[in-house]
Scaffold this active site. Structure first.
Site, PDB file in Angstrom:
ATOM      1  N   SER A  77     -12.902  10.483 -16.293  1.00  0.00           N
ATOM      2  CA  SER A  77     -12.377  11.835 -17.177  1.00  0.00           C
ATOM      3  C   SER A  77     -12.222  12.909 -16.203  1.00  0.00           C
ATOM      4  CB  SER A  77     -13.374  11.978 -18.283  1.00  0.00           C
ATOM      5  OG  SER A  77     -13.168  13.233 -18.931  1.00  0.00           O
ATOM      6  N   ASP A 132     -21.263  -4.955 -29.026  1.00  0.00           N
ATOM      7  CA  ASP A 132     -21.816  -3.656 -28.886  1.00  0.00           C
ATOM      8  C   ASP A 132     -21.871  -3.499 -27.370  1.00  0.00           C
ATOM      9  OD1 ASP A 132     -23.335  -1.129 -28.620  1.00  0.00           O
ATOM     10  OD2 ASP A 132     -24.769  -1.697 -30.019  1.00  0.00           O
ATOM     11  N   LYS A 154     -19.065  10.008 -16.668  1.00  0.00           N
ATOM     12  CA  LYS A 154     -17.748   9.713 -16.168  1.00  0.00           C
ATOM     13  C   LYS A 154     -17.763   9.666 -14.639  1.00  0.00           C
ATOM     14  CE  LYS A 154     -15.239   8.624 -19.863  1.00  0.00           C
ATOM     15  NZ  LYS A 154     -15.093   7.208 -20.105  1.00  0.00           N
ATOM     16  N   TYR A 157     -21.455  14.259 -20.471  1.00  0.00           N
ATOM     17  CA  TYR A 157     -20.299  13.212 -20.445  1.00  0.00           C
ATOM     18  C   TYR A 157     -19.604  13.245 -19.010  1.00  0.00           C
ATOM     19  CZ  TYR A 157     -15.537  11.666 -21.754  1.00  0.00           C
ATOM     20  OH  TYR A 157     -14.318  11.072 -21.789  1.00  0.00           O
TER      21      TYR A 157
END
Length: 253
Positions: free
Chosen positions: A142, A65, A160, A156
């Site tokens: 991204s 994890d 990134k 997000y």
């Protein structure tokens, strides 16, 4: 037959049980690297490792994890011990929650940051001693962080972009240690993209129309091949770079 220019290298790929991570594992294994596939679900990474072996590659499964710092430290050492060293790290795992800045919860924000930039920073540090001399790190960024309008993807995108900043810092700080660090910004067919396209079909189709090559990338033959290039000697003068692998959709400035 694909040139075996990564022969003798051992690569650790996180989030390798499916999608882009598995595609990268296949691509590195095809080029001769022994690959350690890490993921949270034991059954999934064991199945993925078996798939790589069925195609002639050397692969081992590891359960981890990435939000647990102790597990990350143990992962780096376990891979090096079981596989005889560690020379490539690919930080791919990332929990994703999309939504407006007003709709994202505290827990969702924390999950994105913990599994993204914080896990990337931790695992780079844990792997550093093993990579000194001739190591390579490839982190996944991204286009969400550089698109003209990140509405609905702000958290997000922020995560990134933090990963890209860490990539650049590590490339500069660790150059004298013989470690190269780059990022790729992929646009690939994956379970995550499929879920997004199903949930927002009109947006997905409109986005595809902005891709000059008019298709989403293949995790193995497009994204994986680019990562493999960055891990090989032919890219030995490339570090601190962010490479879009997206069919020409993003213009980096």
């Amino acid at each position: 037959m694909t040139e075996q220019y990564l022969s003798g290298k051992t690569a650790l790929i996180t989030g390798a049980g499916q999608g882009v991570g598995l595609g990268i594992a296949h691509a590195l294994a095809e080029r001769g690297a022994a690959v350690a596939l890490a993921g949270r679900t034991r059954e999934k990474v064991e199945k993925a490792a078996a798939e790589v072996r069925e195609h002639g590659g050397i692969a081992e499964a590891f359960t981890c994890d990435v939000t647990d710092p102790e597990q990350l430290t143990g992962l780096a050492d376990a891979v090096a011990a079981r596989m005889g060293g560690l020379s490539i790290l690919v930080n791919n795992a990332h929990t994703v929650f999309n939504g407006s800045l007003l709709s994202i919860s505290e827990d969702e924000y924390t999950a994105v940051m913990e599994s993204g930039p914080r896990a990337t920073w931790r695992l780079m540090r844990a792997c550093h001693p093993h990579l000194v001399g001739d190591g390579v790190i490839v982190n996944l960024g991204s286009a969400a962080g550089v698109r003209w309008d990140p509405s609905g993807y702000g958290v997000y995108a922020a995560a990134k972009e933090a990963i890209r900043a860490l990539t650049r810092a590590a490339a500069c700080e660790w150059a004298d240690d013989g470690i190269r660090v780059n990022a790729v910004l992929p646009l690939a067919s994956s379970p995550g993209l499929a879920e997004w396209a199903q949930a927002r079909p009109e947006e997905a189709e409109a986005y595809l129309q902005t891709v000059p090559l008019h298709r989403f990338g293949d995790p193995r033959h497009d994204i994986g091949a680019a990562v493999a290039f960055l891990c090989g000697d032919e890219s030995r003068y490339i570090t601190g770079h962010s490479l879009p692998v997206d069919g020409g959709q993003v213009l980096m400035r």
